[in-house]
Motif scaffolding. Structure first.
Motif, PDB file in Angstrom:
ATOM      1  N   MET A  27       8.262  26.555  49.396  1.00 48.28           N
ATOM      2  CA  MET A  27       8.191  27.994  49.097  1.00 48.28           C
ATOM      3  C   MET A  27       9.520  28.648  48.740  1.00 48.28           C
ATOM      4  N   VAL A  28      10.656  28.029  49.580  1.00 45.45           N
ATOM      5  CA  VAL A  28      12.017  28.399  49.281  1.00 45.45           C
ATOM      6  C   VAL A  28      12.476  27.996  47.839  1.00 45.45           C
ATOM      7  N   LEU A  29      12.073  26.857  47.651  1.00 56.81           N
ATOM      8  CA  LEU A  29      12.512  26.206  46.297  1.00 56.81           C
ATOM      9  C   LEU A  29      11.695  26.804  45.149  1.00 56.81           C
ATOM     10  N   ALA A  30      10.435  27.154  45.216  1.00 51.06           N
ATOM     11  CA  ALA A  30       9.760  27.921  44.470  1.00 51.06           C
ATOM     12  C   ALA A  30      10.213  29.140  43.918  1.00 51.06           C
ATOM     13  N   GLY A  31      10.642  29.872  44.990  1.00 48.04           N
ATOM     14  CA  GLY A  31      11.511  31.346  44.852  1.00 48.04           C
ATOM     15  C   GLY A  31      12.620  31.242  43.944  1.00 48.04           C
ATOM     16  N   LEU A  32      13.166  30.235  43.659  1.00 46.74           N
ATOM     17  CA  LEU A  32      14.467  29.939  42.908  1.00 46.74           C
ATOM     18  C   LEU A  32      14.020  29.168  41.577  1.00 46.74           C
ATOM     19  N   MET A  33      13.126  29.280  41.278  1.00 52.16           N
ATOM     20  CA  MET A  33      12.364  28.493  40.015  1.00 52.16           C
ATOM     21  C   MET A  33      11.991  29.582  38.964  1.00 52.16           C
ATOM     22  N   THR A  34      12.027  29.173  37.795  1.00 56.56           N
ATOM     23  CA  THR A  34      11.492  30.073  36.653  1.00 56.56           C
ATOM     24  C   THR A  34       9.901  30.079  36.928  1.00 56.56           C
ATOM     25  N   TYR A  35       9.412  31.140  35.961  1.00 60.15           N
ATOM     26  CA  TYR A  35       7.691  30.983  36.017  1.00 60.15           C
ATOM     27  C   TYR A  35       7.189  30.013  35.539  1.00 60.15           C
ATOM     28  N   SER A  36       7.661  29.317  34.373  1.00 55.62           N
ATOM     29  CA  SER A  36       7.000  27.937  34.125  1.00 55.62           C
ATOM     30  C   SER A  36       7.106  26.773  35.002  1.00 55.62           C
ATOM     31  N   GLU A  37       8.362  26.800  35.803  1.00 54.96           N
ATOM     32  CA  GLU A  37       8.493  25.983  36.601  1.00 54.96           C
ATOM     33  C   GLU A  37       7.334  25.844  37.950  1.00 54.96           C
ATOM     34  N   ALA A  38       7.575  27.115  38.190  1.00 59.15           N
ATOM     35  CA  ALA A  38       6.585  27.544  39.581  1.00 59.15           C
ATOM     36  C   ALA A  38       4.946  27.086  38.997  1.00 59.15           C
ATOM     37  N   THR A  39       4.577  27.280  37.932  1.00 60.16           N
ATOM     38  CA  THR A  39       3.294  27.225  37.516  1.00 60.16           C
ATOM     39  C   THR A  39       2.969  25.825  36.974  1.00 60.16           C
TER      40      THR A  39
END
Length: 272
Positions: A27-39
């Motif tokens: 969750m913490v790492l995904a909050g620091l990703m771009t949209y494309s990385e998170a999905t």
């Protein structure tokens, strides 16, 4: 043989620890990703570049600062009120003699068996009839005291000798002076436990604030997070950043005071 068992146990604990911590870390790492990385599929574990601007975007899309202030205010007032009422009530049950004392304790214990969800709509009707919907009072009043923490402190205070109270009365101290100068310092571990657990419970509350408030200026963090998830649509990275903002403060508080919580619970268990 013992060494093998120890190694297996350690490996098992490490695996369980990783399974438990992974959702939070992701969750913490995904909050620091771009949209494309998170999905992305397969999922990205570590972002190529930390997107700290996600947090600024969260605050620009929703009034999270107002949610944070509301949550801190409601949690602090609830915690202070619960500590005061719990200490006074447990002192009365422990040190004072009055009629039907056993009946009062019996009623309290029986009320502990009543699920919170079974009375929540009764509380809602009461608050609504008082005209307190969409107000801080609606968020605070039902949680000014807790039977569970009164019973917990009552069990803890029974381990403190009544000699202290008798000596204080002989010296001319009032009940409030005895509570403040003697009882509170001696029961500090239990009070810290009650305070921290009450604060965490208030911080994490969701259902009650959802029922009694429907305006943004009274929302708490969890309700704001739920609304933000709907309003932000498919911005998964921003949703993860918002969730991190909600969780991190209370996690820090728990890590700071975890020893006090364990000490208070363990000491009460020994005396009980």
């Amino acid at each position: 043989m013992k060494k093998v068992v120890t190694i297996v146990a350690l490996v098992f604990l490490v695996v369980l620890g990783i399974i438990t911590l992974f959702p939070f870390v992701y969750m913490v790492l995904a909050g620091l990703m771009t949209y494309s990385e998170a999905t992305s599929i397969p999922p990205t574990i570590i972002p190529e570049k930390f997107q700290w601007a996600n947090y600024a975007a969260v605050f620009s899309k929703a009034p999270f600062l107002q949610y944070f202030i509301n949550t801190v205010f409601v949690s602090l007032v609830t915690t202070i009120a619960t500590l005061i009422t719990s200490v006074l009530s447990s002192f009365a049950l422990t040190s004072l003699e009055f009629k039907f004392k056993g009946l009062v304790v019996g009623i309290m214990v029986s009320l502990l068996m009543v699920p919170y969800e079974s009375i929540i709509f009764t509380n809602y009707n009461t608050i609504a009839k008082m005209g307190l919907l969409n107000s801080y009072a609606a968020l605070i009043i039902p949680f000014l005291t807790s039977i569970f923490y009164i019973y917990y402190l009552n069990s803890y205070l029974k381990g403190i000798s009544s000699t202290f109270y008798k000596a204080a009365k002989i010296d001319g101290a009032s009940d409030l002076e005895y509570i403040w100068r003697i009882l509170v310092p001696m029961s500090r571990p239990a009070l810290v436990t009650v305070g921290i657990l009450t604060f965490i419970s208030s911080w994490n509350s969701f259902l009650w604030p959802l029922l009694v408030t429907n305006e943004k200026k009274y929302r708490l963090l969890n309700n704001g997070l739920a609304a933000f998830t709907t309003e932000s649509g498919s911005d998964v990275h921003l949703q993860m950043a918002a969730a991190t903002l909600t969780v991190i403060p209370i996690l820090i508080i728990y890590l700071i005071f975890r020893k006090e919580i364990i000490r208070g619970v363990a000491k009460n268990g020994i005396k009980g």
